[in-house]
Design an enzyme around this catalytic site. Structure first.
Site, short mmCIF file in Angstrom:
data_model
loop_
_atom_site.label_atom_id
_atom_site.label_comp_id
_atom_site.label_asym_id
_atom_site.label_seq_id
_atom_site.Cartn_x
_atom_site.Cartn_y
_atom_site.Cartn_z
N THR A 89 1.05 -1.35 0.37
CA THR A 89 0.23 -0.42 0.02
C THR A 89 0.79 1.01 0.10
O THR A 89 1.34 1.61 1.10
CB THR A 89 -0.73 -0.03 1.31
OG1 THR A 89 -2.12 -1.38 1.05
CG2 THR A 89 -1.98 1.15 1.44
N LYS A 91 -7.32 2.13 -2.37
CA LYS A 91 -6.84 1.11 -0.36
C LYS A 91 -6.92 2.37 -0.26
O LYS A 91 -7.55 2.24 1.06
CB LYS A 91 -5.74 0.81 -1.39
CG LYS A 91 -5.20 -0.10 0.45
CD LYS A 91 -6.12 -1.13 0.10
CE LYS A 91 -5.73 -1.36 2.36
NZ LYS A 91 -4.03 -2.01 2.29
N LYS A 98 0.13 5.38 8.29
CA LYS A 98 0.83 4.88 7.31
C LYS A 98 0.42 5.83 6.33
O LYS A 98 0.21 6.22 5.23
CB LYS A 98 2.41 4.54 6.92
CG LYS A 98 2.64 4.40 5.51
CD LYS A 98 2.04 3.28 4.62
CE LYS A 98 1.68 2.06 4.83
NZ LYS A 98 1.32 1.09 3.28
#
Length: 517
Positions: A325, A400, A469
């Site tokens: 990701t 995502k 993150k």
């Protein structure tokens, strides 16, 4: 030249890269184009894999006559034994078979039984066509001509533009040239039941259904039935997510070469049959398709552009799939570098956690090279339950990040609710019980709520710093389009506070420690 086989014959049929497989000659599907060459061919349904394909007659043999020769293989293929079992069940219903010296199938049972059996088979094929057509409801996901029963959970998928629309009848490779064969493509299943469909529909439509944290999902789904691609697979990165993915690739019969920065993590997979590469470039050079899964954009750039990195191993036609990701800018840079050297690239971040990775329940969000997406079919099926192709590179990264701000915000709301409940003197166990019986209930809230109040945070299914993150990357992406994220920005601050208190490597449930002042 007269055809040696006819519709209804039970046969062994061989596709390139696979052993002779139990099947049945059936009426051709009108939407599957017959190969242009003049060699005699038959349209074969493969038991166990539930695929259809045109097969040249020199690659077809009478089932009963060659049963002893072809019923065992040196390599285990998923669905092979199931195919033989299905064939034997048909023969049992038909009665004894007379085997002639010719290649064609000899009719054996009484005429009445044979007519009934053929009628049932035709009804079954028609039902399969109808179920397959009904399954193509999601305009941006991808599947192929037909698939195994295990794929029936993919309720929101649509048939893509596939090789069958360009002169090939399925994802099997018919060409006799030594070029690399394609994966045996499998799409929505003809055998799905209405109960399973209703069950999965209710899960998918639940606004609080979050695949990242639904550990009991595999209990509601049938076992997978995967025919592993004969392509050589590489995998770089054996962390929390990568380890589960590799384990499922090996279990499903794929040939996998692994590499990890900490080499000791490779040992357990080597014991299970994996090969070991000395560096990323070597893995890419020795494999047809290489996957990677690392923690963040910095790690991905080091992996691809660093010394002996992925880019140095890329050559014409090599496939590279990154499942990390990361932000759109990073994934775009990687795509441009790979394709500039003649490689094929696919981004494929996943929705899931440690448990879902281990059990092959991930949701895979892919974008990029369509042919590579199709070649990855058996690998994606081994790793996950749902697959989506979202178009051009960058689309999956965006999707995502959008999804993870929802997950993070939901988690923060739960943490603050339990923290407030504790402060005002409510029993947190009782609060969680009430939540579980309310309209806000979901598997996510029940699981993470229980982890929070019982302090189960030391064995992370998803690390808190990884979620933070993702929130940071989503906020950065929103700045590019001037989209305010008031809630998500506040949630990110709560995650940063939890990191500052030392909970970065703990489970995301540790967010409660930042909310509970």
């Amino acid at each position: 030249m007269a055809n040696e086989f006819k519709v209804g014959d039970l046969v062994w049929a061989k596709m390139k890269g696979y052993p002779p497989w139990p099947g049945k000659v059936v009426e051709p599907k009108p939407d599957v184009k017959k190969p242009a060459d003049k060699r005699p061919k038959q349209f074969v349904f493969f038991f166990g894999s539930e695929n259809y394909a045109w097969v040249t007659e020199d690659m077809i043999w009478n089932y009963a006559e060659y049963k002893e020769k072809y019923s065992t293989t040196t390599r285990t293929f998923r669905g092979f034994q199931e195919g033989i079992d299905a064939m034997e069940e048909i023969l049992k219903k038909q009665g004894p078979t007379v085997v002639t010296s010719g290649r064609s199938q000899s009719p054996v049972p009484s005429e009445t039984k044979l007519t009934e059996a053929k009628g049932k088979d035709q009804k079954s094929l028609q039902k399969g066509k109808k179920d397959f057509a009904d399954s193509k409801t999601h305009k941006r996901s991808s599947s192929s001509v037909l698939s195994p029963p295990a794929a029936k959970s993919r309720l929101l998928e649509k048939e893509p533009t596939s090789p069958s629309n360009q002169g090939k009848s399925s994802r099997f490779d018919f060409d006799d040239s030594p070029s690399l064969p394609s994966t045996a493509k499998k799409s929505a299943a003809a055998a799905s039941t209405s109960n399973d469909t209703k069950m999965m529909s209710s899960l998918t439509m639940d606004p609080l259904y979050l695949p990242d944290i639904l550990p009991s999902l595999e209990d509601t789904l049938p076992p997978k039935n995967i025919i592993a691609t004969p392509m050589k697979i590489g995998f770089l990165g054996l962390g929390i997510m990568g380890s589960g993915m590799v384990d499922n690739l090996l279990k499903s019969g794929h040939e996998v070469t692994v590499w990890n920065r900490t080499t000791s993590k490779c040992k357990e997979f080597i014991k299970d049959g994996a090969l070991k590469g000395s560096n990323p470039a070597e893995v890419v050079q020795s494999c047809d398709i290489t996957f990677s899964c690392v923690t963040d954009p910095s790690a991905l750039k080091d992996l691809v552009f660093g010394n002996c990195g992925v880019l140095q191993g890329i050559s014409q036609g090599k496939g590279y799939v990154d499942m990390s990701t990361v932000d759109v800018e990073t994934i775009t840079d990687v795509n441009e570098a790979i394709t500039a050297r003649g490689g094929r690239f696919l981004e494929a971040p996943v929705i899931g956690n440690k448990h879902l990775s281990k059990t092959g329940q991930l949701v895979i969000l892919a974008a990029g090279d369509q042919s590579l997406y199709e070649d990855c079919d058996s690998c994606f099926r081994a790793m996950g339950r749902h697959m989506f192709h979202l178009g051009e590179v960058g689309s999956a990264a965006k999707m995502k990040l959008v999804l993870n701000i929802l997950v993070g915000s939901t988690l923060a709301g739960l943490a603050e609710s339990l923290a407030l409940a504790t402060k005002v003197g409510l029993d947190p166990q009782e609060v969680l019980q009430i939540i579980s019986n309310s309209t806000a209930s979901s598997q996510f809230l029940r699981e993470k709520g229980s982890d929070m109040i019982n302090n189960r945070i030391n064995e992370p299914s998803c690390k808190l710093q990884i979620m933070q993150k993702d929130l940071r990357l989503a906020i950065n992406m929103s700045d590019l389009v001037d989209q305010p994220l008031h809630v998500s920005s506040s949630v990110n601050e709560l995650f940063k506070k939890a990191k500052a208190k030392g909970y970065g490597d703990h489970d995301i449930a540790a967010l409660f420690r930042a909310a509970d002042l």
